[in-house]
Enzyme design. Structure first.
Site, mmCIF file in Angstrom:
data_model
loop_
_atom_site.group_PDB
_atom_site.id
_atom_site.type_symbol
_atom_site.label_atom_id
_atom_site.label_comp_id
_atom_site.label_asym_id
_atom_site.label_seq_id
_atom_site.Cartn_x
_atom_site.Cartn_y
_atom_site.Cartn_z
ATOM 1 N N GLY A 15 -47.367 96.387 -36.734
ATOM 2 C CA GLY A 15 -46.513 96.932 -37.705
ATOM 3 C C GLY A 15 -45.219 97.163 -36.972
ATOM 4 O O GLY A 15 -45.107 97.745 -35.840
ATOM 5 N N SER A 16 -44.017 97.065 -37.545
ATOM 6 C CA SER A 16 -42.394 97.252 -37.088
ATOM 7 C C SER A 16 -41.852 98.388 -37.992
ATOM 8 O O SER A 16 -40.633 98.624 -37.885
ATOM 9 C CB SER A 16 -41.750 96.034 -37.102
ATOM 10 N N GLY A 17 -42.619 99.266 -38.803
ATOM 11 C CA GLY A 17 -42.045 100.241 -39.467
ATOM 12 C C GLY A 17 -41.751 101.460 -38.418
ATOM 13 O O GLY A 17 -41.695 101.261 -37.362
ATOM 14 N N GLU A 178 -34.971 108.521 -57.430
ATOM 15 C CA GLU A 178 -33.807 108.054 -56.839
ATOM 16 C C GLU A 178 -33.556 106.760 -57.403
ATOM 17 O O GLU A 178 -32.274 106.301 -57.886
ATOM 18 C CB GLU A 178 -34.007 107.689 -55.359
#
Length: 507
Positions: A15-17, A178
């Site tokens: 994971g690259s979060g 949002e």
């Protein structure tokens, strides 16, 4: 040339979060070799996806390349690929990028695969209401939102035009609030005067949720303020209603008293519920760990799995009481896991070999060790302690709410605090500067630079879903794929991380 990692010092991060990237960065000074494996080549700043979807920011401003971020970290290697298997017993991770399969051994594993959108058992809703978890989602929604106005300009039937100009956002958490606020501002200000046959300002924007208030986690006061500001903006807030059906042309809402109402709408946004990445259940099954209904894995006090102190589950995929699924939870758990690994590889350890049963097929020679060394894990680790740094959400231009401890802010001061904090957490100086400039242009005026859309963005996810998994390689080679004959998914092992209705092409 990729160097051969040392036995006993190999850390694989999935994971690259926020969790994956911060874990890798905090291992910079450790005596380890880090391999970060992620399906995406970028680090996604997920809290600003709605601004990509509504044309404020470009995707590059919130998703810098992971390789670029880690380029000066000599002990880190980045591999792009979809993780298809984690063998906890053999300590190996198998990943696939198109048709190329790679197996990476590890001594420590940090599982930071995050979470996707949950449709609460109605995955068919995903066809008509994209979630908000990936860049693909944001770009698809941008095409759907702007495309609805374009279709309305061409439509002569009043009823069909009203359906095209009705936008429904499901979920009244921060993302839903949002998104609803930005669609309303887009219709009222950005698109004003852009069309000849329609008035974009007449568009309806509905925010629906089964809860009793918007932003439940922020408390009654901020929830009431947020609802009031949304209403002033022109957003129709429907609370205490459940989405019981959803199709191409509308949404069915059922209230608590059983009253059913149908809202005709072409463009829907799903911002309700999260589901842990299937890799969580995959490793839990092998270790006996419990999995919540949401797919999050119940971990020990040190964020590891039962009987496997070398496997950390962090971020949105971990289930720890009192830790919300927000960026701070991922960042702090990543720092904790990296600190434990750093301490333990530096401590004296017993070099007891642990045989790895690694199949010879599909294993690059450089990655095929004869044995791995079991880290000598101390009998006790300090438990992970989460420090709540608050929550915030924007409502519209110059309007936001902030909850930090006992402090409650709203209006312009909260909006400035939101602006500063989000700017600081964007990775990369270039991204920070360009984002600041784009915000300045958008907030001072009413224009939005990122209004480019394509049909491919709009239908790419659905087309790949129709084609099935394991098709990208065949498409790239120009091989014919006959969907009617069931040729979309050639024989092969089940993919642990595959999600047939997930948020983007899986290849």
């Amino acid at each position: 040339m990729r160097k051969h990692p040392r036995e006993g010092h190999r850390v694989v991060i999935i994971g690259s979060g926020f969790g994956g990237l911060f874990a890798a960065k905090h291992l910079r000074g450790a005596d380890v070799d880090v391999t970060l494996i992620a399906e995406s080549p970028t680090h996604l700043f997920q809290p600003l996806l709605y601004q990509v979807a509504t044309g404020i920011l470009s995707e590059g401003q919130i998703a810098p390349a992971t390789r670029s971020i880690l380029r000066r970290q000599r002990n880190a290697t980045v591999l792009q690929g979809l993780v298809t298997d984690i063998d906890v017993a053999a300590r190996g991770v198998t990943s696939r990028f198109h048709d190329k399969q790679t197996r990476t051994p590890y001594d420590f594993l940090i599982l930071a695969a995050g979470a996707g959108q949950s449709y609460f058992g109605r995955d068919d809703f995903a066809t008509y209401a994209p979630g908000m978890k990936t860049l693909d989602d944001a770009l698809e929604l941008r095409s759907r939102i702007f495309g609805a106005f374009e279709l309305a300009e061409l439509e002569e039937d009043p009823a069909a035009r009203a359906r095209l100009l009705t936008f429904v956002v499901v979920g009244a958490g921060p993302t839903g609030v949002e998104m609803a606020g930005q669609i309303r501002e887009l219709a009222s200000t950005t698109l004003a005067g852009n069309f000849r046959n329609i008035d974009p300002g007449t568009a309806r924007v509905l925010l629906v949720d089964g809860a009793a208030q918007v932003l439940p986690a922020f408390g009654d006061k901020l929830g009431a303020i947020t609802r009031r500001e949304l209403t002033k903006l022109g957003v129709e807030v429907r609370l205490g209603v459940m989405v019981t059906d959803l199709d191409a042309t509308g949404v069915e809402l059922t209230s608590k008293d059983g009253t059913v109402e149908r809202i005709e709408s072409l463009c829907k946004v799903w911002a309700a519920g999260v589901a842990g990445n299937p890799l969580g259940a995959h490793v839990a099954e092998q270790t006996g760990a419990e999995v919540e209904r949401s797919g999050r894995v119940k971990v020990g006090p040190d964020l590891t799995l039962p009987g496997h102190p070398e496997v950390f589950v962090i971020g949105d995929l971990m289930a720890v009481e009192g830790v919300p699924g927000v960026a701070q939870g991922a960042i702090q758990s990543a720092q904790y896991a990296a600190a434990r690994i750093t301490e333990e590889v530096a401590a004296p350890r017993a070099d007891a070999p642990l045989a790895l049963d690694v199949p010879a097929a599909d294993v690059p020679a450089a990655d095929a060790p004869a044995a791995a060394v079991a880290p000598d894990v101390p009998p006790a680790r300090p438990p992970f302690v989460y420090r709540d740094k608050g929550s915030m959400a924007t409502i519209s231009k110059y309007q936001a709410v902030v909850s930090v401890g006992r402090i409650r802010l709203w209006g312009f001061p909260a909006w400035v605090a939101w602006l500063v904090l989000h700017l600081l957490y964007i990775t990369g100086f270039k991204q920070q500067i360009t984002t600041l400039l784009r915000w300045f242009i958008t907030f001072i005026g009413s224009g939005r630079a990122e209004r480019a859309t394509t049909n491919q963005q709009m239908v790419g996810r659905l087309a790949m879903s129709r084609l099935g998994s394991r098709t990208s390689g065949r498409l790239m080679r120009g091989e014919p794929i006959d969907v009617s004959r069931g040729e979309t998914d050639p024989p092969g092992p089940a993919v642990a991380g595959e999600d047939p209705v997930g948020s983007g092409p899986r290849g």
